[in-house]
Design an enzyme around this catalytic site. Structure first.
Site, PDB file in Angstrom:
ATOM      1  CG  ASP A 137       6.756   3.856  23.851  1.00 46.10           C
ATOM      2  OD1 ASP A 137       7.116   3.635  25.035  1.00 46.10           O
ATOM      3  OD2 ASP A 137       6.911   4.967  23.309  1.00 46.10           O
ATOM      4  CG  HIS A 154       6.968   6.078  27.658  1.00 47.36           C
ATOM      5  ND1 HIS A 154       6.623   6.065  26.325  1.00 47.36           N
ATOM      6  CD2 HIS A 154       6.505   7.262  28.157  1.00 47.36           C
ATOM      7  CE1 HIS A 154       5.987   7.189  26.024  1.00 47.36           C
ATOM      8  NE2 HIS A 154       5.899   7.924  27.119  1.00 47.36           N
ATOM      9  CD  GLU A 171       2.919  10.106  27.387  1.00 50.40           C
ATOM     10  OE1 GLU A 171       4.145   9.936  27.234  1.00 50.40           O
ATOM     11  OE2 GLU A 171       2.440  11.131  27.897  1.00 50.40           O
ATOM     12  CD  GLU A 218       6.924  13.352  31.767  1.00 54.42           C
ATOM     13  OE1 GLU A 218       7.952  14.040  31.779  1.00 54.42           O
ATOM     14  OE2 GLU A 218       6.560  12.683  30.789  1.00 54.42           O
ATOM     15  CG  ASN A 246       0.112  11.450  31.349  1.00 50.48           C
ATOM     16  OD1 ASN A 246      -0.305  10.285  31.353  1.00 50.48           O
ATOM     17  ND2 ASN A 246       0.913  11.921  30.409  1.00 50.48           N
TER      18      ASN A 246
HETATM   19  O1  G3I Z   1       9.977  21.024  16.055  1.00 48.40           O
HETATM   20  C1  G3I Z   1      11.397  20.962  16.085  1.00 48.40           C
HETATM   21  C2  G3I Z   1      11.966  21.077  14.714  1.00 48.40           C
HETATM   22  O2  G3I Z   1      11.661  22.341  14.186  1.00 48.40           O
HETATM   23  C3  G3I Z   1      13.486  20.844  14.768  1.00 48.40           C
HETATM   24  O3  G3I Z   1      13.999  20.828  13.470  1.00 48.40           O
HETATM   25  C4  G3I Z   1      13.796  19.520  15.450  1.00 48.40           C
HETATM   26  C5  G3I Z   1      15.300  19.306  15.623  1.00 48.40           C
HETATM   27  O4  G3I Z   1      15.591  18.455  16.677  1.00 48.40           O
HETATM   28  O5  G3I Z   1      13.213  19.504  16.715  1.00 48.40           O
HETATM   29  C6  G3I Z   1      11.797  19.628  16.687  1.00 48.40           C
HETATM   30  O6  G3I Z   1      11.330  19.571  17.987  1.00 48.40           O
HETATM   31  C7  G3I Z   1      11.312  18.283  18.582  1.00 48.40           C
HETATM   32  C8  G3I Z   1       9.877  17.965  18.978  1.00 48.40           C
HETATM   33  O7  G3I Z   1       9.829  16.737  19.658  1.00 48.40           O
HETATM   34  C9  G3I Z   1       8.943  17.870  17.762  1.00 48.40           C
HETATM   35  O8  G3I Z   1       9.352  16.829  16.924  1.00 48.40           O
HETATM   36  C10 G3I Z   1      12.203  18.282  19.804  1.00 48.40           C
HETATM   37  O9  G3I Z   1      13.555  18.448  19.416  1.00 48.40           O
HETATM   38  C11 G3I Z   1      12.042  16.978  20.559  1.00 48.40           C
HETATM   39  O10 G3I Z   1      12.755  17.063  21.790  1.00 48.40           O
HETATM   40  C12 G3I Z   1      10.593  16.742  20.860  1.00 48.40           C
HETATM   41  O11 G3I Z   1      10.476  15.484  21.496  1.00 48.40           O
HETATM   42  C13 G3I Z   1       9.235  15.219  22.080  1.00 48.40           C
HETATM   43  C14 G3I Z   1       9.415  14.944  23.562  1.00 48.40           C
HETATM   44  O12 G3I Z   1       8.156  14.603  24.133  1.00 48.40           O
HETATM   45  C15 G3I Z   1       9.978  16.146  24.299  1.00 48.40           C
HETATM   46  O13 G3I Z   1      10.189  15.814  25.627  1.00 48.40           O
HETATM   47  C16 G3I Z   1       8.651  13.988  21.410  1.00 48.40           C
HETATM   48  O14 G3I Z   1       8.354  14.282  20.042  1.00 48.40           O
HETATM   49  C17 G3I Z   1       7.368  13.558  22.127  1.00 48.40           C
HETATM   50  O15 G3I Z   1       6.923  12.336  21.598  1.00 48.40           O
HETATM   51  C18 G3I Z   1       7.676  13.396  23.603  1.00 48.40           C
HETATM   52  O16 G3I Z   1       6.503  13.027  24.267  1.00 48.40           O
HETATM   53  C19 G3I Z   1       6.628  12.846  25.679  1.00 48.40           C
HETATM   54  C20 G3I Z   1       5.282  13.205  26.270  1.00 48.40           C
HETATM   55  O17 G3I Z   1       4.888  14.494  25.872  1.00 48.40           O
HETATM   56  C21 G3I Z   1       5.314  13.079  27.784  1.00 48.40           C
HETATM   57  N1  G3I Z   1       5.769  11.781  28.201  1.00 48.40           N
HETATM   58  C22 G3I Z   1       7.030  11.324  27.604  1.00 48.40           C
HETATM   59  C23 G3I Z   1       6.961  11.403  26.092  1.00 48.40           C
HETATM   60  C24 G3I Z   1       8.228  10.862  25.462  1.00 48.40           C
HETATM   61  O18 G3I Z   1       9.333  11.645  25.766  1.00 48.40           O
END
Ligand code: G3I
Length: 457
Positions: free
Chosen positions: A271, A241, A269, A164, A205
């Site tokens: 969806d 996405h 990715e 990105e 990516n």
């Molecule tokens: O691990 C913490 C946890 O301890 C806490 O309790 C919780 C509270 O919000 O947050 C948890 O962290 C989260 C993390 O995912 C793990 O679940 C973050 O808040 C959350 O922001 C994070 O989101 C991820 C996101 O990337 C961040 O930008 C998504 O799971 C993940 O699927 C998403 O994946 C991205 C790709 O890497 C790149 N392309 C876009 C895609 C979708 O956004």
């Protein structure tokens, strides 16, 4: 790339998922198919020289119904979060691979190849990286890549080296890397990744580069220039996405133009989100959209595989980022296969031998809950092509659940199995029509939402 055959295992039947919150919902669409016993998306893709995979995250590795599908249906896994900088180098020079190692071990135990995700990204970056002086940042980036890609050397087939880095208009995103190192940071990252793991294919990516447009044009020009200069790039990841009914018409053309530059392409990715709740018409559109993406990939030999960004609607990033949207994946939250699953299955060459979906779908909602008791409502919808003359809904009572009194249906229980047939007055449902029955129940446990099945008489 070599794509191993996925393991032939039976997918567990739809299983209850406890949904946090007082009012929980579970849905199952009756779509039994002999095809279910025949193959998996992973095996079908492998037969076409590709992979079909899913992203996953650490918390779900402890969910047995989830891992039963993850381990059997796919022949590729992407580490959805825990290879990111925040997790692998939380403080400068201190590396931690514990969580990502668990996912890689799971994949290896299930004959699944791994896409590494991701080495350089402005998001999920620990704060300390932003504070590194400009003159030191390139060294920090090289060291990070060397340590992370070095740790997984030989264990990942692809790395998303840079993620990105472009804005929608095709200009460079003003990340800390861009601002402190300059345009050259992407090429330097690819060189460091090649040195750390010469066997992994190295990918750029991004999202919104699925079709042709200003952003994908910029990536195209970068790849072209890297190829001309001998910068080691092997692939482009189209995140995909996407939005219901809005698959760009130029996906195949876009994949083809990248392939013609001499790089592979992966759908990394995938969806396809919709306004929730789902209904039969949206499901049908989504199936068509998934089919279009799979067909675009299959049309170009260098499109090496497709990854869904997790596989079940219960484990998608969408609802938390786009309120009111979701249902973007190929399994529902109870791990029942959606029409989108069957569209992918067919597009990959599988045969769906019964008319999907046969008859009806049931949705179970807990509408009120109190200590030791609850009220639930089950909606039965005709999802078939002719009117129903009767219907039967079944589920398994768990954790001390019992049905105390029920209305608008006829209850029979046999041990843990609850069966509700239509009442004399609500068995007939026109195509698309719905009816509900309700009950008062008692529960001694957490009152999980069960997977419900529906069959027409
Ligand atoms: O691990 C913490 C946890 O301890 C806490 O309790 C919780 C509270 O919000 O947050 C948890 O962290 C989260 C993390 O995912 C793990 O679940 C973050 O808040 C959350 O922001 C994070 O989101 C991820 C996101 O990337 C961040 O930008 C998504 O799971 C993940 O699927 C998403 O994946 C991205 C790709 O890497 C790149 N392309 C876009 C895609 C979708 O956004």
């Amino acid at each position: 790339m070599p794509a191993p055959a996925g393991r032939a295992r039976h997918v567990l039947a739809a299983t209850a998922v406890a949904v946090a919150g007082a009012l929980a919902v579970g849905t199952a669409v009756a779509a039994p198919s002999p095809a279910e016993a025949g193959s998996t998306l992973g095996r079908l893709a492998a037969a076409k020289g590709r992979y079909f995979g899913s992203a996953t995250d650490n918390p779900t590795l402890d969910n047995a119904p989830y891992t039963a599908v993850l381990g059997s249906e796919f022949n590729q896994i992407t580490v959805g979060n825990t290879q990111k900088w925040q997790y692998t180098e939380p403080s400068r020079g201190q590396f931690d691979f514990t969580q990502a190692d668990r996912i890689v071990a799971f994949a290896q135990a299930h004959d699944q190849v791994v896409r590494g995700h991701t080495l350089v990204w402005h998001n999920q970056l620990p704060d300390w990286v932003n504070d590194v002086p400009a003159g030191e940042l390139l060294g920090v980036v090289r060291n990070h890549i060397s340590a992370v890609a070095g740790h997984y050397r030989g264990q990942v087939v692809h790395w998303d080296v840079v993620n990105e880095a472009f804005e929608e208009d095709g200009t460079r995103r003003q990340t800390v890397f861009q601002q402190k190192i300059g345009d050259g940071y992407i090429a330097e990252a690819f060189k460091a990744a090649r040195a750390a793991d010469p066997h992994a294919k190295l990918y750029y990516n991004d999202y919104n580069i699925d079709g042709i447009g200003a952003k994908s044009d910029a990536v195209y020009e970068m790849v072209k220039s890297f190829k001309r200069q001998g910068i080691p790039i092997d692939g482009v990841g189209l995140q995909a996405h996407l939005i219901l009914g809005q698959v760009p018409s130029t996906v195949e053309q876009n994949i083809r133009r990248f392939a013609e530059l001499g790089v592979d392409v992966a759908i990394t990715e995938l969806d396809i989100r919709m306004r929730t709740p789902r209904d039969a018409a949206k499901d049908a559109q989504q199936a068509q959209d998934y089919r279009a993406v799979v067909n675009a990939c299959l049309a170009v030999t260098r499109c090496v595989g497709i990854t869904v960004w997790d596989f079940s609607d219960g484990y998608s990033w969408i609802p938390s980022v786009f309120p009111g949207e979701g249902a973007a994946l190929i399994y529902d939250e109870n791990f029942a296969k959606k029409p989108a699953y069957w569209a992918v299955y067919e597009a990959l060459g599988g045969t769906v031998t019964t008319d999907p979906p046969a008859g009806c779908a049931a949705t179970y909602r807990v509408t009120a809950q109190w200590h030791g008791g609850f009220q639930a409502e089950v909606t039965v919808r005709n999802t078939g092509t002719t009117a129903t003359t009767g219907w039967t809904v079944r589920w398994t009572l768990a954790q001390g659940q019992a049905v105390r009194s029920l209305w608008n249906g006829v209850l029979a229980t046999n041990g843990q199995e609850a069966t509700v047939r239509n009442a004399p007055y609500n068995g007939r449902l026109a195509v698309g029509a719905a009816t509900t029955f309700g009950f008062i129940g008692s529960s001694t446990g957490t009152n999980p939402v069960p997977a419900v099945t529906c069959a027409t008489a």
